[in-house]
Scaffold this motif. Structure first.
Motif, PDB file in Angstrom:
ATOM      1  N   ARG A 251     145.837  31.961  89.037  1.00  0.00           N
ATOM      2  CA  ARG A 251     146.327  30.967  88.085  1.00  0.00           C
ATOM      3  C   ARG A 251     145.431  30.949  86.838  1.00  0.00           C
ATOM      4  O   ARG A 251     144.322  31.512  86.847  1.00  0.00           O
ATOM      5  CB  ARG A 251     146.355  29.579  88.721  1.00  0.00           C
ATOM      6  N   ILE A 252     145.909  30.282  85.812  1.00  0.00           N
ATOM      7  CA  ILE A 252     145.145  30.135  84.575  1.00  0.00           C
ATOM      8  C   ILE A 252     144.501  28.757  84.585  1.00  0.00           C
ATOM      9  O   ILE A 252     145.139  27.740  84.295  1.00  0.00           O
ATOM     10  CB  ILE A 252     146.057  30.289  83.346  1.00  0.00           C
ATOM     11  N   ASP A 253     143.244  28.705  84.958  1.00  0.00           N
ATOM     12  CA  ASP A 253     142.534  27.427  84.991  1.00  0.00           C
ATOM     13  C   ASP A 253     141.041  27.677  84.849  1.00  0.00           C
ATOM     14  O   ASP A 253     140.582  28.824  84.750  1.00  0.00           O
ATOM     15  CB  ASP A 253     142.855  26.640  86.275  1.00  0.00           C
ATOM     16  N   GLY A 254     140.275  26.610  84.823  1.00  0.00           N
ATOM     17  CA  GLY A 254     138.823  26.703  84.798  1.00  0.00           C
ATOM     18  C   GLY A 254     138.288  27.548  83.649  1.00  0.00           C
ATOM     19  O   GLY A 254     138.729  27.452  82.508  1.00  0.00           O
ATOM     20  N   ARG A 255     137.321  28.420  83.990  1.00  0.00           N
ATOM     21  CA  ARG A 255     136.677  29.241  82.967  1.00  0.00           C
ATOM     22  C   ARG A 255     137.655  30.202  82.304  1.00  0.00           C
ATOM     23  O   ARG A 255     137.528  30.506  81.110  1.00  0.00           O
ATOM     24  CB  ARG A 255     135.524  30.033  83.590  1.00  0.00           C
ATOM     25  N   LEU A 256     138.610  30.689  83.071  1.00  0.00           N
ATOM     26  CA  LEU A 256     139.603  31.592  82.500  1.00  0.00           C
ATOM     27  C   LEU A 256     140.407  30.892  81.411  1.00  0.00           C
ATOM     28  O   LEU A 256     140.611  31.419  80.319  1.00  0.00           O
ATOM     29  CB  LEU A 256     140.534  32.102  83.602  1.00  0.00           C
ATOM     30  N   ARG A 257     140.856  29.693  81.695  1.00  0.00           N
ATOM     31  CA  ARG A 257     141.609  28.912  80.711  1.00  0.00           C
ATOM     32  C   ARG A 257     140.758  28.624  79.485  1.00  0.00           C
ATOM     33  O   ARG A 257     141.215  28.765  78.348  1.00  0.00           O
ATOM     34  CB  ARG A 257     142.077  27.607  81.350  1.00  0.00           C
ATOM     35  N   ASP A 258     139.505  28.231  79.707  1.00  0.00           N
ATOM     36  CA  ASP A 258     138.607  27.936  78.597  1.00  0.00           C
ATOM     37  C   ASP A 258     138.390  29.172  77.724  1.00  0.00           C
ATOM     38  O   ASP A 258     138.367  29.075  76.490  1.00  0.00           O
ATOM     39  CB  ASP A 258     137.262  27.425  79.113  1.00  0.00           C
ATOM     40  N   PHE A 259     138.215  30.328  78.369  1.00  0.00           N
ATOM     41  CA  PHE A 259     138.007  31.566  77.617  1.00  0.00           C
ATOM     42  C   PHE A 259     139.207  31.863  76.712  1.00  0.00           C
ATOM     43  O   PHE A 259     139.061  32.141  75.521  1.00  0.00           O
ATOM     44  CB  PHE A 259     137.773  32.736  78.572  1.00  0.00           C
ATOM     45  N   ILE A 260     140.400  31.792  77.284  1.00  0.00           N
ATOM     46  CA  ILE A 260     141.611  32.080  76.522  1.00  0.00           C
ATOM     47  C   ILE A 260     141.738  31.133  75.323  1.00  0.00           C
ATOM     48  O   ILE A 260     142.022  31.560  74.204  1.00  0.00           O
ATOM     49  CB  ILE A 260     142.846  31.971  77.439  1.00  0.00           C
ATOM     50  N   LEU A 261     141.522  29.854  75.539  1.00  0.00           N
ATOM     51  CA  LEU A 261     141.735  28.860  74.491  1.00  0.00           C
ATOM     52  C   LEU A 261     140.684  28.902  73.385  1.00  0.00           C
ATOM     53  O   LEU A 261     140.920  28.377  72.294  1.00  0.00           O
ATOM     54  CB  LEU A 261     141.798  27.458  75.100  1.00  0.00           C
ATOM     55  N   THR A 262     139.546  29.504  73.646  1.00  0.00           N
ATOM     56  CA  THR A 262     138.495  29.539  72.625  1.00  0.00           C
ATOM     57  C   THR A 262     138.481  30.838  71.819  1.00  0.00           C
ATOM     58  O   THR A 262     137.698  30.952  70.868  1.00  0.00           O
ATOM     59  CB  THR A 262     137.102  29.327  73.248  1.00  0.00           C
ATOM     60  N   GLN A 263     139.343  31.795  72.150  1.00  0.00           N
ATOM     61  CA  GLN A 263     139.377  33.037  71.371  1.00  0.00           C
ATOM     62  C   GLN A 263     140.186  32.828  70.090  1.00  0.00           C
ATOM     63  O   GLN A 263     141.272  32.255  70.123  1.00  0.00           O
ATOM     64  CB  GLN A 263     139.980  34.178  72.196  1.00  0.00           C
ATOM     65  N   PRO A 264     139.688  33.309  68.956  1.00  0.00           N
ATOM     66  CA  PRO A 264     140.391  33.087  67.690  1.00  0.00           C
ATOM     67  C   PRO A 264     141.618  33.974  67.490  1.00  0.00           C
ATOM     68  O   PRO A 264     142.402  33.739  66.567  1.00  0.00           O
ATOM     69  CB  PRO A 264     139.321  33.395  66.637  1.00  0.00           C
ATOM     70  N   MET A 265     141.782  34.998  68.342  1.00  0.00           N
ATOM     71  CA  MET A 265     142.965  35.834  68.229  1.00  0.00           C
ATOM     72  C   MET A 265     143.289  36.460  69.576  1.00  0.00           C
ATOM     73  O   MET A 265     142.448  36.517  70.474  1.00  0.00           O
ATOM     74  CB  MET A 265     142.794  36.923  67.168  1.00  0.00           C
ATOM     75  N   PHE A 266     144.548  36.906  69.702  1.00  0.00           N
ATOM     76  CA  PHE A 266     144.968  37.645  70.886  1.00  0.00           C
ATOM     77  C   PHE A 266     146.019  38.654  70.465  1.00  0.00           C
ATOM     78  O   PHE A 266     146.420  38.710  69.297  1.00  0.00           O
ATOM     79  CB  PHE A 266     145.482  36.701  71.978  1.00  0.00           C
TER      80      PHE A 266
END
Length: 201
Positions: free
Chosen positions: A7-22
């Motif tokens: 699932r997308i949660d915890g540190r994984l979720r935080d990492f995704i949301l803090t990246q300026p681009m994807f």
């Protein structure tokens, strides 16, 4: 080296949301069709809806390859790279769909993006992706780079457009209503932008 996540949660979720681009990658079903890879940015234009669903805002542009591929087959991969801090690459493989302005889900989905002014970017769709496989890899070869700020050029270019002029802009582009390979892209004419409901008070 890589790890699969349920699932997308915890540190994984935080990492995704803090990246300026994807990045987004899609392809048509045709074996000789054109594979598309697009960078995505603008702070606030990406959201995690729940532990297996994410969404991002699809703004005005000269092409609509991602929309066309999703309308045909739904396959999509999203990728984030750590350009600062510890190395990391995260990929979400899944099924996506473009939600257009006349969809009854539009108002609820737009509410997931409170930190961006959607009125100045020519918002044409919201892409919703349901994750089927979530993995990370090391990212050791990804260079360290410094993020300065978002560019303001997109907002400056499209803030002056209304629904009619934006529709005319898209109609003049070769690969908005249809993809490079001739697949249906953005439905034109565009449905009008839904009115924003007044705040309860």
């Amino acid at each position: 080296m890589g790890k699969t996540y349920p699932r997308i949660d915890g540190r994984l979720r935080d990492f995704i949301l803090t990246q300026p681009m994807f990045f987004t990658a899609t392809a048509p079903l045709s074996g000789d069709g054109t594979i598309n890879l697009s960078p995505k940015g603008l702070t606030g234009s990406f959201a995690v809806l729940d532990e297996s669903t994410v969404a991002y805002l699809d703004f005005a542009g000269s092409n609509a390859e991602t929309i066309a591929h999703l309308r045909e087959n739904g396959r999509i991969t999203l990728m984030w790279c750590a350009f600062s801090g510890p190395p990391n690459i995260v990929r979400v493989h899944g099924r996506g769909e473009p939600v257009f302005r006349d969809d009854p889900r539009w108002a609820e989905l737009v509410g997931h993006f409170p930190d961006i002014d959607t009125s100045v970017h020519g918002l044409r769709a919201i892409v919703v992706v349901r994750a089927e496989l979530i993995r990370d890899t090391c990212g050791y070869a990804v260079p360290l780079m410094t993020y300065d700020q978002d560019r303001d050029l997109h907002a400056k270019r499209f803030a002056r457009e209304d629904d009619a002029s934006l529709d005319a802009y898209f109609a003049k582009k070769d690969h908005v209503a249809t993809s490079i390979d001739g697949l249906p892209g953005l439905p034109l004419p565009l449905p009008p932008t839904p009115a924003v409901a007044p705040a309860a008070g």
